[in-house]
Design a protein around this motif. Sequence first.
Motif, PDB file in Angstrom:
ATOM      1  N   ILE A  45     -11.304  14.730 -14.383  1.00 21.97           N
ATOM      2  CA  ILE A  45     -10.796  13.499 -14.995  1.00 21.97           C
ATOM      3  C   ILE A  45     -11.848  12.886 -15.905  1.00 21.97           C
ATOM      4  O   ILE A  45     -11.555  12.390 -17.005  1.00 21.97           O
ATOM      5  CB  ILE A  45     -10.353  12.509 -13.899  1.00 21.97           C
ATOM      6  N   ARG A  60      -8.145   8.593  -2.113  1.00 27.39           N
ATOM      7  CA  ARG A  60      -9.548   8.164  -2.146  1.00 27.39           C
ATOM      8  C   ARG A  60      -9.790   7.151  -3.253  1.00 27.39           C
ATOM      9  O   ARG A  60     -10.380   6.094  -3.014  1.00 27.39           O
ATOM     10  CB  ARG A  60     -10.438   9.403  -2.364  1.00 27.39           C
ATOM     11  N   TYR A  61      -9.318   7.443  -4.468  1.00 28.51           N
ATOM     12  CA  TYR A  61      -9.610   6.595  -5.623  1.00 28.51           C
ATOM     13  C   TYR A  61      -8.804   5.299  -5.589  1.00 28.51           C
ATOM     14  O   TYR A  61      -9.370   4.218  -5.722  1.00 28.51           O
ATOM     15  CB  TYR A  61      -9.313   7.357  -6.917  1.00 28.51           C
ATOM     16  N   PHE A  69      -7.108  12.801  -4.396  1.00 32.41           N
ATOM     17  CA  PHE A  69      -7.680  11.884  -5.392  1.00 32.41           C
ATOM     18  C   PHE A  69      -7.058  10.494  -5.260  1.00 32.41           C
ATOM     19  O   PHE A  69      -7.773   9.485  -5.234  1.00 32.41           O
ATOM     20  CB  PHE A  69      -7.467  12.430  -6.801  1.00 32.41           C
ATOM     21  N   TYR A  99     -12.203  16.396  -3.891  1.00 29.00           N
ATOM     22  CA  TYR A  99     -12.278  15.100  -4.592  1.00 29.00           C
ATOM     23  C   TYR A  99     -13.323  15.128  -5.689  1.00 29.00           C
ATOM     24  O   TYR A  99     -13.093  14.651  -6.800  1.00 29.00           O
ATOM     25  CB  TYR A  99     -12.568  13.993  -3.585  1.00 29.00           C
ATOM     26  N   HIS A 100     -14.472  15.685  -5.397  1.00 29.69           N
ATOM     27  CA  HIS A 100     -15.549  15.735  -6.394  1.00 29.69           C
ATOM     28  C   HIS A 100     -15.112  16.575  -7.586  1.00 29.69           C
ATOM     29  O   HIS A 100     -15.396  16.224  -8.751  1.00 29.69           O
ATOM     30  CB  HIS A 100     -16.827  16.297  -5.781  1.00 29.69           C
ATOM     31  N   ASP A 127      -6.404   4.196  -2.966  1.00 28.07           N
ATOM     32  CA  ASP A 127      -6.254   3.564  -1.654  1.00 28.07           C
ATOM     33  C   ASP A 127      -7.583   3.331  -0.937  1.00 28.07           C
ATOM     34  O   ASP A 127      -7.625   2.635   0.070  1.00 28.07           O
ATOM     35  CB  ASP A 127      -5.337   4.413  -0.753  1.00 28.07           C
ATOM     36  N   GLU A 128      -8.615   3.936  -1.471  1.00 23.81           N
ATOM     37  CA  GLU A 128      -9.976   3.738  -0.951  1.00 23.81           C
ATOM     38  C   GLU A 128     -10.062   4.055   0.542  1.00 23.81           C
ATOM     39  O   GLU A 128     -10.689   3.328   1.324  1.00 23.81           O
ATOM     40  CB  GLU A 128     -10.450   2.310  -1.259  1.00 23.81           C
ATOM     41  N   LEU A 129      -9.448   5.132   0.943  1.00 17.42           N
ATOM     42  CA  LEU A 129      -9.510   5.569   2.344  1.00 17.42           C
ATOM     43  C   LEU A 129     -10.740   6.439   2.553  1.00 17.42           C
ATOM     44  O   LEU A 129     -11.214   7.121   1.634  1.00 17.42           O
ATOM     45  CB  LEU A 129      -8.255   6.373   2.704  1.00 17.42           C
ATOM     46  N   SER A 130     -11.244   6.423   3.783  1.00 12.88           N
ATOM     47  CA  SER A 130     -12.391   7.256   4.147  1.00 12.88           C
ATOM     48  C   SER A 130     -11.957   8.723   4.208  1.00 12.88           C
ATOM     49  O   SER A 130     -10.758   9.031   4.331  1.00 12.88           O
ATOM     50  CB  SER A 130     -12.946   6.828   5.503  1.00 12.88           C
ATOM     51  N   TYR A 131     -12.952   9.612   4.137  1.00  9.40           N
ATOM     52  CA  TYR A 131     -12.639  11.044   4.248  1.00  9.40           C
ATOM     53  C   TYR A 131     -12.011  11.369   5.605  1.00  9.40           C
ATOM     54  O   TYR A 131     -11.146  12.240   5.716  1.00  9.40           O
ATOM     55  CB  TYR A 131     -13.897  11.889   4.038  1.00  9.40           C
ATOM     56  N   LYS A 181       0.832  -1.204   0.000  1.00 12.99           N
ATOM     57  CA  LYS A 181       0.000   0.000   0.000  1.00 12.99           C
ATOM     58  C   LYS A 181       0.858   1.243   0.000  1.00 12.99           C
ATOM     59  O   LYS A 181       0.621   2.178  -0.775  1.00 12.99           O
ATOM     60  CB  LYS A 181      -0.908  -0.011   1.245  1.00 12.99           C
ATOM     61  N   TRP A 223       2.884   1.871  -3.414  1.00 10.19           N
ATOM     62  CA  TRP A 223       2.134   2.446  -4.541  1.00 10.19           C
ATOM     63  C   TRP A 223       1.692   3.876  -4.254  1.00 10.19           C
ATOM     64  O   TRP A 223       1.651   4.710  -5.150  1.00 10.19           O
ATOM     65  CB  TRP A 223       0.930   1.566  -4.896  1.00 10.19           C
ATOM     66  N   LEU A 245     -12.781  14.491  -9.693  1.00 13.61           N
ATOM     67  CA  LEU A 245     -13.506  13.480 -10.462  1.00 13.61           C
ATOM     68  C   LEU A 245     -14.099  14.083 -11.736  1.00 13.61           C
ATOM     69  O   LEU A 245     -14.038  13.473 -12.822  1.00 13.61           O
ATOM     70  CB  LEU A 245     -14.628  12.873  -9.617  1.00 13.61           C
TER      71      LEU A 245
END
Lengths: 179, 190
Positions: free
Chosen positions: A171, A139-140, A136, A164-165, A142-146, A33, A36, A168
């Motif tokens: 991109i 969140r994208y 980004f 983040y929004h 590593d899929e960590l919470s806010y 983890k 990367w 998104l």
Amino acid sequence: MTKVDDKQILAWILSDDHKNMGYRCLISQYKEKLYWHIRRMVGNHDDADDVLQNTFLKVVKNIQQFQQNATLLTWIYRISTNEAITFIQTKNKRNHHVVVDQAHHLVAHESPEAGEVLHKLDVAIQKLPEKQKLVFNLRYYDELSYEAIAEITETSVGALKASYHHALKKIESSLIATV
Amino acid sequence: MKQMITFDTQNIHQELQSLAPNLAALDKKPSGAVPDDYFESLEEHVMAQIIVATSIPTQQEELPQDYFETFEDKMMAQLLLKETKPSPIIAMPTKTTWSIYVGLVAASILLVFGWFVFKNPNTDPTADKAWAAIDESEYIDYIESNVEDIDLHLLVEHDIVGDNDLNLITIEQVLEDDGDDILFESEIQF
């Protein structure tokens, strides 16, 4: 290796008898983890390897000062993020640029079209401002919470959601233009 | 340790699907070339560094209590003391003083040198004492008994003794008979 609870890892590290076992467990559980995460920041394997090793050494040296008002993961992520940022700043002062892998997506993926799309994704991510790019990726990829990202970046959850929004949307626009 | 939801996978997928469906459709597998067995060997490599780093003892001397807290006050006190206390003036010898010293030393050397050089080399202190111990009548007796007439003639010839001195009379007789008058009128030379 089966996942070990952070509390257990910390208990082993802080003990005299199982210190080394705790270190090994820590490295084993977080090495990919962190690797990367760092590589997405510094851009190539060699630099990522240096920063990753420095991160683990710093974690070991400062583990006694870990206040436990954060999770072990977010604390380690914060150290690795700071190490990567420091590395980039130092390298920029010397070389004035950061070497980024150019064609890794073409190597990793089977179809040239998929590789091309992912290459475009990489380009779009690289265009994001540094802080937004960091949010980004955390969140994208590593899929960590806010909440976890807020601890790592010392930013409010609301600001993180907005950032983040916005990323998104940028991109997505790039991918739509590609398609 | 703080408890929180660290990973938010389900919500992340829903969020992505609603905001960026094209992005959601892409493969999220990490990409990038990594050397073979990198992650397998990483653990041993990092452990070796950790063992080295943790085995070197950090020497930390024990400091006196409240050392850093009182350090500033101590320094300020010393600085103030230096400002108010005049530094003592050490009098260095002046050129005049050095000249006097040199002159005295030179004079001493000259005195000693002169005493050795100018004292009568022929003076024999032991001989002087011996001569002083001899009575004058003994001189006269010696001369009368040891100096021959011819010697007297040689003494006159070399102007050591005058003609008038041939008839030697003792100094006591002269002084006794004629006193000071004879001494003034005659020229008695020995």
